[in-house]
Design a protein around this motif. Sequence first.
Motif, PDB file in Angstrom:
ATOM      1  N   GLU A   1       0.862  -1.118  -0.005  1.00 23.07           N
ATOM      2  CA  GLU A   1       0.069  -0.027  -0.056  1.00 23.07           C
ATOM      3  C   GLU A   1       0.818   1.270  -0.105  1.00 23.07           C
ATOM      4  O   GLU A   1       1.990   1.300   0.554  1.00 23.07           O
ATOM      5  N   ASP A   2       0.400   2.209  -0.473  1.00 20.61           N
ATOM      6  CA  ASP A   2       1.174   3.591  -0.589  1.00 20.61           C
ATOM      7  C   ASP A   2       1.375   3.949   0.778  1.00 20.61           C
ATOM      8  O   ASP A   2       0.421   3.861   1.707  1.00 20.61           O
ATOM      9  N   GLY A   3       2.534   4.478   1.319  1.00 19.93           N
ATOM     10  CA  GLY A   3       2.875   4.568   2.793  1.00 19.93           C
ATOM     11  C   GLY A   3       3.217   3.468   3.410  1.00 19.93           C
ATOM     12  O   GLY A   3       3.331   3.667   4.872  1.00 19.93           O
ATOM     13  N   GLU A   4       3.484   2.485   2.907  1.00 20.21           N
ATOM     14  CA  GLU A   4       3.879   1.127   3.474  1.00 20.21           C
ATOM     15  C   GLU A   4       5.314   0.589   3.113  1.00 20.21           C
ATOM     16  O   GLU A   4       5.942   1.320   2.013  1.00 20.21           O
ATOM     17  N   ALA A   5       5.597  -0.293   3.704  1.00 23.78           N
ATOM     18  CA  ALA A   5       6.858  -0.917   3.209  1.00 23.78           C
ATOM     19  C   ALA A   5       7.095  -2.533   3.439  1.00 23.78           C
ATOM     20  O   ALA A   5       6.040  -2.991   4.180  1.00 23.78           O
ATOM     21  N   LEU A   6       7.923  -3.162   2.615  1.00 23.57           N
ATOM     22  CA  LEU A   6       7.754  -4.650   2.825  1.00 23.57           C
ATOM     23  C   LEU A   6       9.280  -4.891   2.862  1.00 23.57           C
ATOM     24  O   LEU A   6      10.055  -4.423   2.378  1.00 23.57           O
ATOM     25  N   ARG A   7       9.304  -5.748   4.097  1.00 23.24           N
ATOM     26  CA  ARG A   7      10.745  -6.143   4.555  1.00 23.24           C
ATOM     27  C   ARG A   7      11.091  -7.441   3.849  1.00 23.24           C
ATOM     28  O   ARG A   7      10.299  -8.544   3.809  1.00 23.24           O
ATOM     29  N   VAL A   8      12.120  -7.571   3.253  1.00 28.64           N
ATOM     30  CA  VAL A   8      12.592  -8.847   2.356  1.00 28.64           C
ATOM     31  C   VAL A   8      14.054  -9.266   3.013  1.00 28.64           C
ATOM     32  O   VAL A   8      14.644  -8.409   3.253  1.00 28.64           O
ATOM     33  N   PRO A   9      13.691 -10.433   3.687  1.00 26.64           N
ATOM     34  CA  PRO A   9      14.744 -10.955   4.265  1.00 26.64           C
ATOM     35  C   PRO A   9      16.058 -11.291   3.844  1.00 26.64           C
ATOM     36  O   PRO A   9      15.960 -11.535   2.455  1.00 26.64           O
ATOM     37  N   ALA A  10      17.156 -11.126   4.394  1.00 28.87           N
ATOM     38  CA  ALA A  10      18.413 -11.211   3.922  1.00 28.87           C
ATOM     39  C   ALA A  10      18.563 -12.683   3.320  1.00 28.87           C
ATOM     40  O   ALA A  10      19.378 -12.766   2.231  1.00 28.87           O
ATOM     41  N   GLU A  11      17.908 -13.709   3.843  1.00 26.96           N
ATOM     42  CA  GLU A  11      18.152 -15.134   3.270  1.00 26.96           C
ATOM     43  C   GLU A  11      17.505 -14.833   1.751  1.00 26.96           C
ATOM     44  O   GLU A  11      17.948 -15.781   1.048  1.00 26.96           O
ATOM     45  N   GLN A  12      16.715 -13.952   1.553  1.00 25.98           N
ATOM     46  CA  GLN A  12      16.039 -14.093   0.176  1.00 25.98           C
ATOM     47  C   GLN A  12      16.824 -13.306  -0.983  1.00 25.98           C
ATOM     48  O   GLN A  12      16.924 -13.471  -2.013  1.00 25.98           O
ATOM     49  N   THR A  13      17.479 -12.283  -0.187  1.00 25.77           N
ATOM     50  CA  THR A  13      18.193 -11.320  -1.165  1.00 25.77           C
ATOM     51  C   THR A  13      19.488 -11.674  -1.322  1.00 25.77           C
ATOM     52  O   THR A  13      19.872 -11.317  -2.502  1.00 25.77           O
ATOM     53  N   GLY A  14      20.062 -12.657  -0.352  1.00 24.50           N
ATOM     54  CA  GLY A  14      21.630 -12.698  -0.515  1.00 24.50           C
ATOM     55  C   GLY A  14      22.493 -11.753  -0.205  1.00 24.50           C
ATOM     56  O   GLY A  14      23.564 -11.689  -0.440  1.00 24.50           O
ATOM     57  N   HIS A  15      21.773 -10.750   0.577  1.00 29.45           N
ATOM     58  CA  HIS A  15      22.341  -9.365   0.936  1.00 29.45           C
ATOM     59  C   HIS A  15      22.674  -9.488   2.317  1.00 29.45           C
ATOM     60  O   HIS A  15      22.124 -10.138   3.180  1.00 29.45           O
ATOM     61  N   GLY A  16      23.673  -8.455   3.015  1.00 25.58           N
ATOM     62  CA  GLY A  16      24.104  -8.692   4.299  1.00 25.58           C
ATOM     63  C   GLY A  16      22.986  -8.138   5.369  1.00 25.58           C
ATOM     64  O   GLY A  16      22.797  -8.729   6.586  1.00 25.58           O
ATOM     65  N   ASP A  17      22.154  -7.669   4.860  1.00 28.78           N
ATOM     66  CA  ASP A  17      21.137  -7.137   5.536  1.00 28.78           C
ATOM     67  C   ASP A  17      19.670  -7.461   4.969  1.00 28.78           C
ATOM     68  O   ASP A  17      19.624  -7.224   3.556  1.00 28.78           O
ATOM     69  N   ALA A  18      18.621  -7.332   5.701  1.00 25.87           N
ATOM     70  CA  ALA A  18      17.116  -7.356   5.010  1.00 25.87           C
ATOM     71  C   ALA A  18      17.142  -5.889   4.394  1.00 25.87           C
ATOM     72  O   ALA A  18      17.766  -5.127   4.576  1.00 25.87           O
ATOM     73  N   ILE A  19      16.413  -6.018   3.276  1.00 26.45           N
ATOM     74  CA  ILE A  19      16.029  -4.664   2.468  1.00 26.45           C
ATOM     75  C   ILE A  19      14.533  -4.280   2.456  1.00 26.45           C
ATOM     76  O   ILE A  19      13.780  -5.269   2.432  1.00 26.45           O
ATOM     77  N   ALA A  20      14.196  -3.095   2.854  1.00 28.38           N
ATOM     78  CA  ALA A  20      12.960  -2.657   2.999  1.00 28.38           C
ATOM     79  C   ALA A  20      12.645  -2.021   1.469  1.00 28.38           C
ATOM     80  O   ALA A  20      13.272  -1.160   1.103  1.00 28.38           O
ATOM     81  N   VAL A  21      11.437  -2.432   1.172  1.00 23.84           N
ATOM     82  CA  VAL A  21      10.793  -1.913  -0.226  1.00 23.84           C
ATOM     83  C   VAL A  21       9.756  -0.921   0.144  1.00 23.84           C
ATOM     84  O   VAL A  21       8.834  -1.379   0.746  1.00 23.84           O
ATOM     85  N   PHE A  22      10.013   0.403  -0.158  1.00 26.92           N
ATOM     86  CA  PHE A  22       8.876   1.498   0.125  1.00 26.92           C
ATOM     87  C   PHE A  22       7.985   1.741  -1.025  1.00 26.92           C
ATOM     88  O   PHE A  22       8.558   1.606  -2.128  1.00 26.92           O
ATOM     89  N   HIS A  23       6.825   2.153  -0.705  1.00 27.82           N
ATOM     90  CA  HIS A  23       5.839   2.646  -1.799  1.00 27.82           C
ATOM     91  C   HIS A  23       5.616   3.961  -1.195  1.00 27.82           C
ATOM     92  O   HIS A  23       4.862   4.041  -0.424  1.00 27.82           O
ATOM     93  N   ASP A  24       5.888   5.074  -1.809  1.00 33.07           N
ATOM     94  CA  ASP A  24       5.819   6.226  -1.586  1.00 33.07           C
ATOM     95  C   ASP A  24       5.093   7.367  -2.653  1.00 33.07           C
ATOM     96  O   ASP A  24       6.037   7.263  -3.737  1.00 33.07           O
ATOM     97  N   ASP A  25       3.921   7.637  -2.407  1.00 32.15           N
ATOM     98  CA  ASP A  25       3.383   8.488  -3.803  1.00 32.15           C
ATOM     99  C   ASP A  25       3.557   7.801  -5.071  1.00 32.15           C
ATOM    100  O   ASP A  25       3.902   8.537  -6.092  1.00 32.15           O
TER     101      ASP A  25
END
Length: 116
Positions: free
Chosen positions: A18-42
């Motif tokens: 939803e607009d104004g919300e975020a999705l946390r993508v776990p590090a295990e899924q991204t292969g990155h050192g930290d989870a990644i937050a995907v934001f939806h803004d305007d």
Amino acid sequence: MSGITHTGIRVAAVGDIEDGEALRVPAEQTGHGDAIAVFHDDGAYHALDDTCTHGRASLADGWIEAGEVECPLHSARFCLRTGAVQCMPATVAMRTHRVEVHDDEIWLYPGTGAAE
């Protein structure tokens, strides 16, 4: 949240965040050192490392408004587009990740900066 390709990861369909919300993508899924937050803004999607550079808080749980996310722990704010610090107490910028929309699906490119 499945489908890994050689260049990106499908994380959601348009409308899932939803607009104004975020999705946390776990590090295990991204292969990155930290989870990644995907934001939806305007109507736009942005991605930053999920853990605030000031404290151990998830930015996906923060407040999103006017192109910024505010950390829920100490109210530091970051620019969603560039990751730049917008106010104290944070002093270190957030790492950005490229996000693209293809065929009504949101794709995340971990480790590739938003400006690349």
